[in-house]
Motif scaffolding. Sequence first.
Motif, PDB file in Angstrom:
ATOM      1  N   VAL A  45      26.676  69.897  19.725  1.00  0.00           N
ATOM      2  CA  VAL A  45      25.810  68.973  20.801  1.00  0.00           C
ATOM      3  C   VAL A  45      26.260  67.795  19.686  1.00  0.00           C
ATOM      4  O   VAL A  45      26.424  67.149  19.081  1.00  0.00           O
ATOM      5  N   PRO A  46      25.544  68.071  17.990  1.00  0.00           N
ATOM      6  CA  PRO A  46      25.643  66.822  16.223  1.00  0.00           C
ATOM      7  C   PRO A  46      27.354  67.023  16.704  1.00  0.00           C
ATOM      8  O   PRO A  46      27.348  65.366  16.433  1.00  0.00           O
ATOM      9  N   PHE A  47      28.105  67.622  16.993  1.00  0.00           N
ATOM     10  CA  PHE A  47      29.533  67.067  16.776  1.00  0.00           C
ATOM     11  C   PHE A  47      30.488  66.617  17.386  1.00  0.00           C
ATOM     12  O   PHE A  47      30.728  65.284  17.119  1.00  0.00           O
ATOM     13  N   LEU A  48      29.835  66.719  18.777  1.00  0.00           N
ATOM     14  CA  LEU A  48      30.086  65.737  20.264  1.00  0.00           C
ATOM     15  C   LEU A  48      29.223  64.454  19.470  1.00  0.00           C
ATOM     16  O   LEU A  48      29.986  63.332  19.820  1.00  0.00           O
ATOM     17  N   TYR A  49      28.262  64.283  19.509  1.00  0.00           N
ATOM     18  CA  TYR A  49      27.684  62.866  18.581  1.00  0.00           C
ATOM     19  C   TYR A  49      28.271  62.163  17.610  1.00  0.00           C
ATOM     20  O   TYR A  49      28.771  61.294  17.389  1.00  0.00           O
ATOM     21  N   LEU A  50      27.930  62.741  16.795  1.00  0.00           N
ATOM     22  CA  LEU A  50      29.518  62.550  15.698  1.00  0.00           C
ATOM     23  C   LEU A  50      30.616  62.196  16.030  1.00  0.00           C
ATOM     24  O   LEU A  50      30.882  61.207  14.868  1.00  0.00           O
ATOM     25  N   GLY A  51      31.756  62.289  16.945  1.00  0.00           N
ATOM     26  CA  GLY A  51      32.825  62.264  17.102  1.00  0.00           C
ATOM     27  C   GLY A  51      32.647  61.204  17.828  1.00  0.00           C
ATOM     28  O   GLY A  51      33.288  60.036  17.614  1.00  0.00           O
ATOM     29  N   ALA A  52      31.569  61.303  18.645  1.00  0.00           N
ATOM     30  CA  ALA A  52      31.150  59.696  19.206  1.00  0.00           C
ATOM     31  C   ALA A  52      31.787  57.949  18.178  1.00  0.00           C
ATOM     32  O   ALA A  52      32.144  57.435  18.900  1.00  0.00           O
ATOM     33  N   LYS A  53      30.376  58.932  17.845  1.00  0.00           N
ATOM     34  CA  LYS A  53      29.532  57.702  17.088  1.00  0.00           C
ATOM     35  C   LYS A  53      30.621  57.133  16.077  1.00  0.00           C
ATOM     36  O   LYS A  53      31.055  56.917  15.277  1.00  0.00           O
ATOM     37  N   HIS A  54      31.753  58.287  15.797  1.00  0.00           N
ATOM     38  CA  HIS A  54      32.879  57.781  14.767  1.00  0.00           C
ATOM     39  C   HIS A  54      33.685  56.994  15.227  1.00  0.00           C
ATOM     40  O   HIS A  54      34.130  56.245  14.685  1.00  0.00           O
ATOM     41  N   GLY A  58      34.418  53.085  14.185  1.00  0.00           N
ATOM     42  CA  GLY A  58      35.390  53.336  13.884  1.00  0.00           C
ATOM     43  C   GLY A  58      36.436  51.423  13.593  1.00  0.00           C
ATOM     44  O   GLY A  58      37.298  51.636  14.678  1.00  0.00           O
ATOM     45  N   TYR A  59      36.155  50.941  13.035  1.00  0.00           N
ATOM     46  CA  TYR A  59      36.634  49.372  13.086  1.00  0.00           C
ATOM     47  C   TYR A  59      38.549  49.231  13.178  1.00  0.00           C
ATOM     48  O   TYR A  59      38.584  48.668  13.911  1.00  0.00           O
ATOM     49  N   ASP A  60      38.793  50.255  12.343  1.00  0.00           N
ATOM     50  CA  ASP A  60      40.297  49.930  11.821  1.00  0.00           C
ATOM     51  C   ASP A  60      40.807  51.069  13.211  1.00  0.00           C
ATOM     52  O   ASP A  60      41.952  50.213  14.073  1.00  0.00           O
ATOM     53  N   HIS A  61      40.550  52.359  13.523  1.00  0.00           N
ATOM     54  CA  HIS A  61      40.615  53.081  15.287  1.00  0.00           C
ATOM     55  C   HIS A  61      40.941  51.435  16.235  1.00  0.00           C
ATOM     56  O   HIS A  61      41.499  50.961  16.870  1.00  0.00           O
ATOM     57  N   LEU A  62      39.506  50.539  16.358  1.00  0.00           N
ATOM     58  CA  LEU A  62      39.144  49.781  17.331  1.00  0.00           C
ATOM     59  C   LEU A  62      40.146  48.830  17.477  1.00  0.00           C
ATOM     60  O   LEU A  62      40.634  48.371  18.695  1.00  0.00           O
ATOM     61  N   LEU A  63      40.352  48.202  16.235  1.00  0.00           N
ATOM     62  CA  LEU A  63      41.451  46.835  16.136  1.00  0.00           C
ATOM     63  C   LEU A  63      43.353  47.800  15.872  1.00  0.00           C
ATOM     64  O   LEU A  63      43.679  46.665  17.038  1.00  0.00           O
ATOM     65  N   PHE A  64      43.290  48.867  16.030  1.00  0.00           N
ATOM     66  CA  PHE A  64      44.260  49.352  16.449  1.00  0.00           C
ATOM     67  C   PHE A  64      44.516  49.395  18.430  1.00  0.00           C
ATOM     68  O   PHE A  64      45.697  49.226  18.477  1.00  0.00           O
ATOM     69  N   LEU A  65      43.415  49.894  19.209  1.00  0.00           N
ATOM     70  CA  LEU A  65      43.261  49.657  20.366  1.00  0.00           C
ATOM     71  C   LEU A  65      43.356  48.553  20.591  1.00  0.00           C
ATOM     72  O   LEU A  65      43.852  48.433  21.687  1.00  0.00           O
ATOM     73  N   ALA A  66      42.715  47.380  20.317  1.00  0.00           N
ATOM     74  CA  ALA A  66      42.545  46.469  21.062  1.00  0.00           C
ATOM     75  C   ALA A  66      44.118  45.769  21.230  1.00  0.00           C
ATOM     76  O   ALA A  66      44.472  44.811  21.593  1.00  0.00           O
ATOM     77  N   GLY A  67      44.857  46.251  19.859  1.00  0.00           N
ATOM     78  CA  GLY A  67      46.125  45.836  19.824  1.00  0.00           C
ATOM     79  C   GLY A  67      47.514  46.295  21.249  1.00  0.00           C
ATOM     80  O   GLY A  67      47.894  45.937  21.767  1.00  0.00           O
TER      81      GLY A  67
END
Length: 233
Positions: A45-54, A58-67
């Motif tokens: 559960v902590p690693f699930l949470y950590l991955g989702a939170k990350h 993660g603004y760089d990942h999100l900017l890429f996905l938005a593009g």
Amino acid sequence: MIGRRYAIAIGLGAAVALAATAALAHGVADKDAAFIQANPGLQIVPFLYLGAKHMVTGYDHLLFLAGVIFFLYRLREVALYVTMFSLGHSITLLSGVLANLHVDPFLVDAVIGLSVVYKALDNLGAYPTLIGVQPNPKLMVLLFGLVHGFGLATKLQDLELSKDGLVPNILAFNVGVELGQIVALSLILAAMTLWRSTGSFRRGAVAANVLIMTAGFVLMGQQLAGYFWEGAA
């Protein structure tokens, strides 16, 4: 009006990204790192949470996905491109941690910033003019997905994870990343769909992608500065 507001929103998001220091770019929060290191063994559960939170933060990942989804109108196309990205970052996240493949975190994050620049330029139709050829968009999303996965892996490698329960913990982290990606992508798609329903989308699309590209350049510059600063220290 909505297009202008959307461009401003992207600019504000970029400003938040630029306010972060290079050394802290989408890193693992101190309290999360302390919990993981103080509780070795199976921690699904902590690693699930950590991955989702990350992923969500993660603004760089999100900017890429938005593009990536900027000009995708069909859910089937969105699913295909996001699957290519997920496949890429899953491969290098898992192999990076489990096979102990190390890359410099500053350099890999610089390339992640470059991926944001690449996608914005792609959306602007720049490549036939700049290099005389249009790169295969699916292949490029897959390749940059591999880079993003190494970026995720470097953050976990900083934690010096216990080998006890390592495999299921890393798998849980990867699943968390995917869940976070779904949440973030759903919000981005909802905003994009609303904007596309207005006449301002075409007028604001160029400005939005210029802002995305600018954010990518600055993110890349941050990481390169961090790399040279660390080397000089």
